[in-house]
Design an enzyme around this catalytic site. Structure first.
Site, PDB file in Angstrom:
ATOM      1  N   GLU A 106       0.841  -1.199   0.000  1.00 16.73           N
ATOM      2  CA  GLU A 106       0.000   0.000   0.000  1.00 16.73           C
ATOM      3  C   GLU A 106       0.874   1.247   0.000  1.00 16.73           C
ATOM      4  O   GLU A 106       1.915   1.277   0.667  1.00 16.73           O
ATOM      5  CB  GLU A 106      -0.889  -0.032   1.258  1.00 16.73           C
ATOM      6  N   ASP A 108       0.290   5.380   0.474  1.00 22.68           N
ATOM      7  CA  ASP A 108      -0.789   6.266   0.946  1.00 22.68           C
ATOM      8  C   ASP A 108      -0.488   7.750   0.929  1.00 22.68           C
ATOM      9  O   ASP A 108       0.586   8.168   1.364  1.00 22.68           O
ATOM     10  CB  ASP A 108      -1.051   5.991   2.450  1.00 22.68           C
ATOM     11  N   GLU A 110      -2.736  10.477   3.044  1.00 26.64           N
ATOM     12  CA  GLU A 110      -3.887  10.597   3.949  1.00 26.64           C
ATOM     13  C   GLU A 110      -3.895  11.986   4.579  1.00 26.64           C
ATOM     14  O   GLU A 110      -2.917  12.373   5.222  1.00 26.64           O
ATOM     15  CB  GLU A 110      -3.802   9.544   5.058  1.00 26.64           C
TER      16      GLU A 110
END
Ligand SMILES: *[C@@H]1O[C@H](CO)[C@@H](O)[C@H](O)[C@H]1NC(C)=O
Ligand SMILES: *[C@@H]1O[C@H](CO)[C@@H](O)[C@H](O)[C@H]1NC(C)=O
Ligand SMILES: *[C@@H]1O[C@H](CO)[C@@H](O)[C@H](O)[C@H]1NC(C)=O
Length: 279
Positions: A106, A108, A110
């Protein structure tokens, strides 16, 4: 050869809009959850995701899975200030079907709902915990800004408005894991317990997205061997993208010095073996 030349000419006369291709939400993405908290304009040029107390937010995902690419989106975070509401744009190899979160890859972005924070994180077939957090040099709720992830077999680059803020290199020769499974793109607004308690009196929270077109190598079969996605027929696999240029490195150093306020590499308890290798 002729094909490449013609392609180069075509690409060079196309408007500067990302890849010149169809930029519509519907072309690249599909609903993931919270369809009643979704607003897409008819041309698919912009999407609003709403979070309120009765919903679990909303999210969308790319229609395909990919083995490399240059991914981007423009987004504007909610204009209310509260902890706990995370707006995201990320790549993940995790299935969306409710299968328990196992080890996965993953990458990211955010946004934390308070002040100007953005967190980047990387999961390498493990539980992640490679957070690097930045104070943005602008208010991400005021205007749309461009968030981009370039992923090739040499490195992963996180960029904000074209400025590299984080690089993760393929150091598999030194025993460091590197994404080797197909990933898809996810974007969402949700209530993240790790980001603190929500001030619900401020609801609803609305995240806006634009500029959906991206260029990537489609994985023919999910989670299978994606080594063909490192072919140099794709621009992001060319030597130019194997390493940042000297001026990009300088720029990244400057922005990291000025704006990074948390780095898992800075503490003994969170440090990981790749830390000195990405500096
Ligand atoms: C863009 O893609 C959408 C969805 O696939 C399609 O409906 C639309 O006609 C396309 N627009 C253009 C200009 O190709
Ligand atoms: C990482 O780099 C090595 C060469 O050092 C290469 O053999 C390998 O395919 C790369 N891994 C991925 C997942 O791209
Ligand atoms: C993936 O495919 C390539 C090319 O076909 C091959 O060389 C490589 O060994 C394969 N990797 C794995 C892990 O099967």
């Amino acid at each position: 050869m002729d094909f490449i030349i013609i392609l180069t000419i075509i690409l060079s006369v196309l408007p500067m809009k990302s890849n010149g291709a169809n930029n519509s939400f519907y072309h690249y993405y599909t609903y993931l959850w919270g369809t009643d908290h979704f607003l897409v304009d008819p041309q698919g040029t912009s999407v609003q995701l709403k979070m309120d107390k009765i919903s679990g937010g909303a999210g969308f995902r790319s229609k395909s899975d990919y083995g490399s690419g240059s991914f981007h989106i423009r987004l504007k975070t909610p204009n209310k200030r509260t902890k706990g509401i995370v707006t995201s744009f990320y790549l993940t190899s995790n299935p969306d079907d409710g299968t328990p979160q196992g080890n996965h890859f993953e990458l990211d972005f955010e946004f934390w709902g308070v002040d100007r924070r953005v967190q980047t994180n990387i999961f390498l077939n493990d539980g992640g915990q490679r957070e690097q957090r930045f104070h943005l040099w602008y208010d991400p709720s005021k205007d749309f800004h461009l968030y981009q992830i370039i992923w090739n077999s040499h490195q992963i680059i996180f960029m904000v408005d074209g400025i590299p803020i984080r690089v993760f290199k393929n150091n598999s020769a030194k025993g460091i894991a590197f994404p080797n499974k197909a990933m898809h793109v996810d974007a969402s607004i949700w209530n993240a317990p790790f980001a603190g308690p929500v001030k619900w009196s401020q609801a609803p929270f609305i995240a806006q997205y634009q500029d959906f077109g991206f260029t990537a190598c489609s994985a023919r079969a999910k989670s299978k061997n994606i080594s063909y996605c490192s072919s140099q027929i794709y621009f992001w696999n060319k030597p130019k993208y194997w390493e940042l240029s000297a001026s990009q490195k300088q720029q990244m150093d400057k922005y990291r010095k000025s704006y990074m306020f948390y780095d898992y590499c800075s503490s003994k308890t969170t440090w990981k073996p790749e830390c000195p290798l990405n500096a």
